[in-house]
Design an enzyme around this catalytic site. Structure first.
Site, mmCIF file in Angstrom:
data_model
loop_
_atom_site.group_PDB
_atom_site.id
_atom_site.type_symbol
_atom_site.label_atom_id
_atom_site.label_comp_id
_atom_site.label_asym_id
_atom_site.label_seq_id
_atom_site.Cartn_x
_atom_site.Cartn_y
_atom_site.Cartn_z
ATOM 1 C CB ALA A 280 -0.795 -0.027 1.220
ATOM 2 N N GLY B 191 0.506 -5.144 0.620
ATOM 3 C CA GLY B 191 -0.729 -5.069 0.025
ATOM 4 C C GLY B 191 -0.422 -5.749 -1.520
ATOM 5 C CD GLU C 9 -2.238 -7.736 2.665
ATOM 6 O OE1 GLU C 9 -1.986 -6.488 2.445
ATOM 7 O OE2 GLU C 9 -2.628 -7.882 3.951
ATOM 8 C CD GLU D 230 1.629 -5.658 5.499
ATOM 9 O OE1 GLU D 230 2.571 -6.737 5.670
ATOM 10 O OE2 GLU D 230 0.720 -5.741 4.609
HETATM 11 N N1 CO8 Z 1 4.408 3.119 -0.881
HETATM 12 C C1 CO8 Z 1 5.125 4.473 -1.258
HETATM 13 N N2 CO8 Z 1 6.103 4.467 -1.968
HETATM 14 C C2 CO8 Z 1 6.772 3.356 -1.865
HETATM 15 C C3 CO8 Z 1 6.356 2.186 -1.579
HETATM 16 C C4 CO8 Z 1 5.360 2.189 -0.707
HETATM 17 N N3 CO8 Z 1 4.846 1.099 -0.310
HETATM 18 N N4 CO8 Z 1 7.539 1.471 -1.908
HETATM 19 C C5 CO8 Z 1 8.515 2.059 -2.504
HETATM 20 N N5 CO8 Z 1 8.062 3.215 -2.448
HETATM 21 C C6 CO8 Z 1 8.843 4.344 -3.294
HETATM 22 C C7 CO8 Z 1 9.928 4.770 -2.383
HETATM 23 O O1 CO8 Z 1 9.696 5.761 -1.473
HETATM 24 C C8 CO8 Z 1 10.974 5.397 -3.540
HETATM 25 O O2 CO8 Z 1 10.358 6.587 -3.975
HETATM 26 P P1 CO8 Z 1 11.327 8.099 -3.992
HETATM 27 O O3 CO8 Z 1 12.235 7.515 -5.191
HETATM 28 O O4 CO8 Z 1 10.594 9.079 -4.180
HETATM 29 O O5 CO8 Z 1 12.246 8.021 -2.529
HETATM 30 C C9 CO8 Z 1 10.503 4.578 -4.822
HETATM 31 O O6 CO8 Z 1 9.326 3.841 -4.551
HETATM 32 C C10 CO8 Z 1 11.735 3.594 -4.949
HETATM 33 O O7 CO8 Z 1 11.826 2.640 -3.591
HETATM 34 P P2 CO8 Z 1 13.184 2.522 -2.874
HETATM 35 O O8 CO8 Z 1 14.211 3.739 -3.428
HETATM 36 O O9 CO8 Z 1 13.024 2.241 -1.761
HETATM 37 O O10 CO8 Z 1 13.733 1.174 -3.746
HETATM 38 P P3 CO8 Z 1 14.590 0.133 -3.105
HETATM 39 O O11 CO8 Z 1 15.011 -0.868 -4.184
HETATM 40 O O12 CO8 Z 1 15.891 0.679 -2.387
HETATM 41 O O13 CO8 Z 1 13.705 -0.841 -2.289
HETATM 42 C C11 CO8 Z 1 11.797 -2.039 -1.433
HETATM 43 C C12 CO8 Z 1 12.526 -1.504 -2.807
HETATM 44 C C13 CO8 Z 1 12.557 -2.989 -0.365
HETATM 45 C C14 CO8 Z 1 10.474 -2.442 -2.020
HETATM 46 C C15 CO8 Z 1 11.488 -0.872 -0.534
HETATM 47 O O14 CO8 Z 1 10.976 0.341 -1.443
HETATM 48 C C16 CO8 Z 1 10.426 -1.054 0.577
HETATM 49 O O15 CO8 Z 1 10.779 -1.404 1.320
HETATM 50 N N6 CO8 Z 1 9.181 -0.497 0.492
HETATM 51 C C17 CO8 Z 1 8.149 -0.638 1.128
HETATM 52 C C18 CO8 Z 1 7.613 -1.919 1.426
HETATM 53 C C19 CO8 Z 1 6.326 -2.004 2.376
HETATM 54 O O16 CO8 Z 1 6.759 -1.883 3.660
HETATM 55 N N7 CO8 Z 1 5.240 -2.431 2.044
HETATM 56 C C20 CO8 Z 1 4.430 -2.717 2.923
HETATM 57 C C21 CO8 Z 1 3.075 -1.365 2.915
HETATM 58 S S1 CO8 Z 1 1.961 -1.506 4.103
HETATM 59 C C22 CO8 Z 1 0.820 -2.184 3.285
HETATM 60 O O17 CO8 Z 1 0.975 -2.948 2.223
HETATM 61 C C23 CO8 Z 1 -0.645 -2.466 4.097
HETATM 62 C C24 CO8 Z 1 -1.400 -3.079 3.109
HETATM 63 C C25 CO8 Z 1 -2.919 -2.765 3.691
HETATM 64 C C26 CO8 Z 1 -3.531 -1.588 3.327
HETATM 65 C C27 CO8 Z 1 -3.915 -1.403 1.849
HETATM 66 C C28 CO8 Z 1 -4.606 -0.136 1.480
HETATM 67 C C29 CO8 Z 1 -4.482 0.193 0.056
#
Ligand code: CO8
Length: 257
Positions: free
Chosen positions: A65, A108, A111, A131
Protein backbone atom coordinates in the site's frame (compact mmCIF):
# COMPACT_ATOMS: atom_id res chain seq x y z
CA UNK A 1 -11.44 4.83 -20.69
CA UNK A 2 -8.15 6.49 -19.73
CA UNK A 3 -6.38 5.00 -16.71
CA UNK A 4 -3.78 6.89 -14.67
CA UNK A 5 -2.28 3.98 -12.74
CA UNK A 6 -2.94 0.99 -14.99
CA UNK A 7 -2.32 -0.16 -18.53
CA UNK A 8 -5.37 -2.13 -19.64
CA UNK A 9 -5.21 -4.19 -22.83
CA UNK A 10 -6.84 -7.21 -24.41
CA UNK A 11 -4.79 -10.05 -25.86
CA UNK A 12 -7.11 -12.36 -27.76
CA UNK A 13 -9.71 -13.49 -25.23
CA UNK A 14 -7.62 -12.39 -22.25
CA UNK A 15 -7.72 -9.10 -20.37
CA UNK A 16 -4.25 -7.89 -19.38
CA UNK A 17 -3.95 -5.36 -16.56
CA UNK A 18 -0.52 -3.90 -15.78
CA UNK A 19 -0.02 -1.86 -12.61
CA UNK A 20 1.74 1.30 -13.71
CA UNK A 21 3.06 3.56 -10.95
CA UNK A 22 6.78 3.05 -11.60
CA UNK A 23 7.81 6.02 -9.44
CA UNK A 24 6.39 4.25 -6.36
CA UNK A 25 7.14 0.62 -7.30
CA UNK A 26 3.42 0.23 -8.08
CA UNK A 27 2.38 1.05 -4.52
CA UNK A 28 -1.38 0.69 -4.18
CA UNK A 29 -3.47 3.78 -3.50
CA UNK A 30 -7.11 4.78 -3.81
CA UNK A 31 -6.75 5.53 -7.53
CA UNK A 32 -5.31 2.07 -8.21
CA UNK A 33 -8.25 0.55 -6.33
CA UNK A 34 -10.84 2.60 -8.23
CA UNK A 35 -9.25 1.87 -11.60
CA UNK A 36 -8.72 -1.83 -10.92
CA UNK A 37 -12.40 -2.19 -10.03
CA UNK A 38 -13.34 -0.39 -13.26
CA UNK A 39 -11.00 -2.52 -15.39
CA UNK A 40 -12.26 -5.77 -13.84
CA UNK A 41 -15.90 -4.69 -14.25
CA UNK A 42 -15.30 -3.90 -17.93
CA UNK A 43 -13.65 -7.28 -18.50
CA UNK A 44 -16.42 -9.03 -16.61
CA UNK A 45 -19.02 -7.37 -18.84
CA UNK A 46 -17.09 -8.22 -22.02
CA UNK A 47 -18.39 -11.56 -23.33
CA UNK A 48 -15.22 -12.08 -25.36
CA UNK A 49 -12.98 -12.08 -22.29
CA UNK A 50 -12.55 -15.43 -20.55
CA UNK A 51 -9.73 -14.70 -18.11
CA UNK A 52 -7.61 -11.84 -16.78
CA UNK A 53 -3.88 -11.52 -16.12
CA UNK A 54 -2.76 -8.98 -13.52
CA UNK A 55 0.90 -7.99 -13.58
CA UNK A 56 3.31 -5.22 -12.58
CA UNK A 57 6.77 -4.26 -13.81
CA UNK A 58 9.91 -6.35 -13.91
CA UNK A 59 11.13 -4.64 -10.71
CA UNK A 60 7.88 -4.73 -8.76
CA UNK A 61 4.48 -6.34 -8.94
CA UNK A 62 3.58 -3.92 -6.13
CA UNK A 63 5.62 -2.83 -3.10
CA UNK A 64 2.57 -2.58 -0.87
CA UNK A 65 0.00 0.00 0.00
CA UNK A 66 1.16 3.57 -0.56
CA UNK A 67 2.87 4.40 2.73
CA UNK A 68 2.97 8.10 1.85
CA UNK A 69 -0.83 8.11 1.43
CA UNK A 70 -1.40 6.20 4.70
CA UNK A 71 1.16 7.97 6.88
CA UNK A 72 -1.08 10.68 8.32
CA UNK A 73 -4.36 8.75 8.52
CA UNK A 74 -6.21 8.81 11.84
CA UNK A 75 -8.00 5.90 13.52
CA UNK A 76 -11.46 7.48 13.69
CA UNK A 77 -11.42 8.37 9.99
CA UNK A 78 -10.24 5.02 8.69
CA UNK A 79 -12.59 3.18 11.02
CA UNK A 80 -15.59 5.24 9.91
CA UNK A 81 -14.77 4.90 6.20
CA UNK A 82 -13.86 1.22 6.66
CA UNK A 83 -10.56 1.91 4.87
CA UNK A 84 -9.37 -1.06 2.74
CA UNK A 85 -12.81 -2.71 2.55
CA UNK A 86 -13.14 -1.67 -1.10
CA UNK A 87 -10.40 -4.19 -1.97
CA UNK A 88 -12.83 -7.00 -1.16
CA UNK A 89 -14.54 -6.24 -4.49
CA UNK A 90 -11.23 -6.86 -6.29
CA UNK A 91 -11.11 -10.36 -4.78
CA UNK A 92 -14.68 -11.06 -5.87
CA UNK A 93 -14.28 -10.81 -9.64
CA UNK A 94 -15.99 -13.91 -11.06
CA UNK A 95 -13.79 -14.54 -14.09
CA UNK A 96 -10.45 -16.20 -13.34
CA UNK A 97 -7.52 -13.89 -12.61
CA UNK A 98 -3.88 -14.97 -12.79
CA UNK A 99 -1.23 -12.87 -11.03
CA UNK A 100 2.03 -12.69 -12.99
CA UNK A 101 4.55 -11.57 -10.38
CA UNK A 102 8.05 -10.27 -11.02
CA UNK A 103 10.14 -8.44 -8.42
CA UNK A 104 8.62 -7.17 -5.19
CA UNK A 105 5.18 -8.35 -4.06
CA UNK A 106 5.15 -6.88 -0.58
CA UNK A 107 2.42 -6.01 1.90
CA UNK A 108 -0.68 -5.05 -0.05
CA UNK A 109 1.16 -6.20 -3.20
CA UNK A 110 1.47 -9.74 -1.86
CA UNK A 111 -2.13 -9.51 -0.68
CA UNK A 112 -3.32 -8.35 -4.10
CA UNK A 113 -1.49 -11.28 -5.74
CA UNK A 114 -3.20 -13.62 -3.26
CA UNK A 115 -6.63 -12.20 -4.23
CA UNK A 116 -5.97 -13.65 -7.69
CA UNK A 117 -6.86 -17.29 -8.39
CA UNK A 118 -3.27 -18.38 -8.77
CA UNK A 119 0.17 -16.83 -8.97
CA UNK A 120 2.79 -17.45 -11.61
CA UNK A 121 6.10 -16.02 -10.41
CA UNK A 122 9.26 -14.99 -12.17
CA UNK A 123 12.52 -16.29 -10.65
CA UNK A 124 13.10 -12.68 -9.46
CA UNK A 125 9.89 -12.50 -7.41
CA UNK A 126 10.09 -11.63 -3.72
CA UNK A 127 7.06 -12.02 -1.48
CA UNK A 128 6.59 -10.62 2.00
CA UNK A 129 4.33 -8.98 4.54
CA UNK A 130 6.63 -6.29 5.99
CA UNK A 131 3.84 -4.26 7.65
CA UNK A 132 5.16 -5.21 11.10
CA UNK A 133 8.30 -3.16 10.38
CA UNK A 134 6.03 -0.09 9.92
CA UNK A 135 4.26 -0.62 13.24
CA UNK A 136 1.12 -2.14 11.70
CA UNK A 137 -0.04 -5.54 10.43
CA UNK A 138 -1.32 -6.83 7.07
CA UNK A 139 -4.69 -5.21 6.32
CA UNK A 140 -5.74 -6.49 2.90
CA UNK A 141 -6.07 -10.15 3.90
CA UNK A 142 -2.44 -11.17 4.45
CA UNK A 143 -2.92 -12.75 7.85
CA UNK A 144 -5.81 -14.82 6.46
CA UNK A 145 -4.96 -15.66 2.85
CA UNK A 146 -1.22 -16.20 3.45
CA UNK A 147 -1.99 -18.52 6.36
CA UNK A 148 -4.41 -20.52 4.23
CA UNK A 149 -1.87 -20.66 1.39
CA UNK A 150 1.32 -21.58 3.26
CA UNK A 151 0.21 -22.72 6.71
CA UNK A 152 0.73 -21.25 10.17
CA UNK A 153 4.50 -21.74 10.58
CA UNK A 154 5.55 -19.97 7.39
CA UNK A 155 2.84 -17.29 7.70
CA UNK A 156 3.91 -16.47 11.27
CA UNK A 157 7.57 -16.40 10.21
CA UNK A 158 6.88 -13.94 7.38
CA UNK A 159 4.32 -11.77 9.16
CA UNK A 160 6.14 -11.52 12.51
CA UNK A 161 9.63 -10.88 11.09
CA UNK A 162 8.64 -8.99 7.94
CA UNK A 163 11.26 -10.92 5.95
CA UNK A 164 10.92 -11.57 2.23
CA UNK A 165 10.83 -15.01 0.62
CA UNK A 166 12.12 -15.68 -2.86
CA UNK A 167 10.27 -17.42 -5.69
CA UNK A 168 11.71 -20.87 -4.95
CA UNK A 169 10.61 -20.70 -1.31
CA UNK A 170 7.21 -19.37 -2.38
CA UNK A 171 6.75 -22.31 -4.76
CA UNK A 172 7.89 -24.83 -2.11
CA UNK A 173 5.43 -23.26 0.32
CA UNK A 174 2.48 -23.49 -2.06
CA UNK A 175 2.02 -19.74 -2.51
CA UNK A 176 2.76 -19.82 -6.22
CA UNK A 177 1.80 -22.44 -8.78
CA UNK A 178 4.78 -22.08 -11.14
CA UNK A 179 8.12 -20.27 -11.32
CA UNK A 180 9.47 -19.25 -14.72
CA UNK A 181 12.43 -17.23 -16.03
CA UNK A 182 11.64 -13.48 -16.03
CA UNK A 183 11.52 -13.23 -19.82
CA UNK A 184 8.90 -16.02 -19.97
CA UNK A 185 6.58 -14.60 -17.29
CA UNK A 186 4.00 -12.72 -19.34
CA UNK A 187 3.87 -15.30 -22.13
CA UNK A 188 3.39 -18.12 -19.62
CA UNK A 189 0.62 -16.25 -17.79
CA UNK A 190 -1.09 -15.23 -21.03
CA UNK A 191 -0.91 -18.81 -22.35
CA UNK A 192 -2.50 -20.15 -19.16
CA UNK A 193 -5.18 -17.46 -19.32
CA UNK A 194 -5.81 -18.13 -23.03
CA UNK A 195 -6.22 -21.84 -22.26
CA UNK A 196 -8.79 -21.00 -19.57
CA UNK A 197 -10.54 -18.54 -21.93
CA UNK A 198 -10.85 -21.28 -24.57
CA UNK A 199 -12.93 -23.44 -22.20
CA UNK A 200 -16.60 -23.24 -21.34
CA UNK A 201 -17.19 -20.05 -19.31
CA UNK A 202 -19.94 -21.51 -17.08
CA UNK A 203 -17.77 -24.49 -16.11
CA UNK A 204 -14.69 -22.30 -15.56
CA UNK A 205 -16.63 -19.87 -13.37
CA UNK A 206 -18.23 -22.70 -11.40
CA UNK A 207 -14.86 -24.40 -10.93
CA UNK A 208 -13.52 -21.16 -9.46
CA UNK A 209 -16.56 -20.85 -7.20
CA UNK A 210 -16.21 -24.45 -6.04
CA UNK A 211 -12.51 -24.16 -5.15
CA UNK A 212 -13.13 -20.89 -3.32
CA UNK A 213 -15.95 -22.51 -1.35
CA UNK A 214 -13.37 -24.93 0.10
CA UNK A 215 -12.01 -22.00 2.12
CA UNK A 216 -15.39 -21.00 3.48
CA UNK A 217 -17.22 -24.14 4.52
CA UNK A 218 -17.14 -27.65 5.93
CA UNK A 219 -16.11 -30.64 3.80
CA UNK A 220 -19.64 -32.01 3.76
CA UNK A 221 -21.20 -28.71 2.65
CA UNK A 222 -18.39 -28.14 0.17
CA UNK A 223 -18.91 -31.57 -1.39
CA UNK A 224 -22.64 -30.95 -1.65
CA UNK A 225 -22.01 -27.53 -3.23
CA UNK A 226 -19.58 -29.06 -5.75
CA UNK A 227 -22.02 -31.85 -6.61
CA UNK A 228 -24.91 -29.43 -7.21
CA UNK A 229 -22.73 -27.31 -9.48
CA UNK A 230 -21.66 -30.47 -11.30
CA UNK A 231 -25.33 -31.46 -11.78
CA UNK A 232 -26.23 -27.99 -13.04
CA UNK A 233 -23.58 -28.07 -15.76
CA UNK A 234 -25.62 -30.81 -17.46
CA UNK A 235 -28.13 -28.06 -18.27
CA UNK A 236 -25.55 -26.32 -20.48
CA UNK A 237 -24.99 -26.69 -24.22
CA UNK A 238 -21.26 -26.74 -23.48
CA UNK A 239 -21.49 -30.01 -21.51
CA UNK A 240 -23.24 -31.65 -24.49
CA UNK A 241 -20.70 -30.18 -26.89
CA UNK A 242 -17.64 -31.01 -24.74
CA UNK A 243 -18.61 -34.65 -24.27
CA UNK A 244 -19.78 -35.08 -27.90
CA UNK A 245 -16.48 -33.64 -29.13
CA UNK A 246 -14.54 -36.11 -26.98
CA UNK A 247 -16.54 -39.07 -28.28
CA UNK A 248 -16.26 -37.84 -31.89
CA UNK A 249 -12.50 -37.18 -31.47
CA UNK A 250 -12.70 -33.50 -32.45
CA UNK A 251 -12.10 -30.15 -30.74
CA UNK A 252 -15.13 -28.77 -28.88
CA UNK A 253 -16.70 -25.52 -30.07
CA UNK A 254 -17.97 -24.03 -26.84
CA UNK A 255 -20.67 -21.35 -27.02
CA UNK A 256 -20.44 -20.54 -23.30
CA UNK A 257 -24.10 -21.34 -22.81
N1 CO8 B 1 4.57 3.24 -0.66
C1 CO8 B 1 4.97 4.41 -1.19
N2 CO8 B 1 6.10 4.54 -1.89
C2 CO8 B 1 6.88 3.46 -2.03
C3 CO8 B 1 6.53 2.21 -1.51
C4 CO8 B 1 5.30 2.12 -0.79
N3 CO8 B 1 4.86 0.96 -0.28
N4 CO8 B 1 7.50 1.31 -1.80
C5 CO8 B 1 8.43 1.98 -2.50
N5 CO8 B 1 8.06 3.27 -2.64
C6 CO8 B 1 8.80 4.34 -3.32
C7 CO8 B 1 10.00 4.79 -2.49
O1 CO8 B 1 9.60 5.72 -1.52
C8 CO8 B 1 10.86 5.38 -3.57
O2 CO8 B 1 10.39 6.66 -3.89
P1 CO8 B 1 11.40 7.92 -3.96
O3 CO8 B 1 12.31 7.57 -5.12
O4 CO8 B 1 10.48 9.07 -4.22
O5 CO8 B 1 12.12 7.96 -2.66
C9 CO8 B 1 10.62 4.48 -4.79
O6 CO8 B 1 9.37 3.84 -4.52
C10 CO8 B 1 11.67 3.42 -4.97
O7 CO8 B 1 11.82 2.70 -3.75
P2 CO8 B 1 13.22 2.48 -3.01
O8 CO8 B 1 14.15 3.62 -3.31
O9 CO8 B 1 12.93 2.21 -1.57
O10 CO8 B 1 13.74 1.17 -3.77
P3 CO8 B 1 14.70 0.03 -3.19
O11 CO8 B 1 15.03 -0.84 -4.36
O12 CO8 B 1 15.83 0.62 -2.39
O13 CO8 B 1 13.80 -0.80 -2.15
C11 CO8 B 1 11.78 -1.93 -1.43
C12 CO8 B 1 12.66 -1.52 -2.63
C13 CO8 B 1 12.52 -2.96 -0.57
C14 CO8 B 1 10.53 -2.55 -2.02
C15 CO8 B 1 11.44 -0.70 -0.57
O14 CO8 B 1 10.94 0.32 -1.44
C16 CO8 B 1 10.40 -0.93 0.49
O15 CO8 B 1 10.71 -1.50 1.53
N6 CO8 B 1 9.15 -0.50 0.24
C17 CO8 B 1 8.07 -0.60 1.22
C18 CO8 B 1 7.58 -2.03 1.35
C19 CO8 B 1 6.50 -2.11 2.43
O16 CO8 B 1 6.73 -1.87 3.58
N7 CO8 B 1 5.27 -2.47 2.00
C20 CO8 B 1 4.16 -2.62 2.90
C21 CO8 B 1 3.35 -1.34 2.92
S1 CO8 B 1 2.04 -1.39 4.11
C22 CO8 B 1 0.83 -2.29 3.36
O17 CO8 B 1 0.95 -2.76 2.26
C23 CO8 B 1 -0.47 -2.45 4.14
C24 CO8 B 1 -1.59 -3.11 3.29
C25 CO8 B 1 -2.98 -2.82 3.80
C26 CO8 B 1 -3.57 -1.51 3.35
C27 CO8 B 1 -4.06 -1.47 1.92
C28 CO8 B 1 -4.70 -0.12 1.49
C29 CO8 B 1 -4.52 0.22 -0.03
Amino acid sequence: MAYKTLIVETRGNVGLVTLNRPQALNALNSTVLKELKEAYAAFHADEAIGAIVLTGSERAFAAGADIKEMQSLQFADIYKSDFISGWDDVAKVRKPVIAAVSGFALGGGCELAMMCDFIIASETAKFGQPEITLGVIPGMGGSQRLTRAVGKAKAMDLILTGRMMDAAEAERSGLVSRVVPPERLIDEALAAAEKIASLSRPSVMMAKEAVNRAFETTLEEGLRFERRLFHSLFATDDQKEGMAAFVEKRKPAFTHR
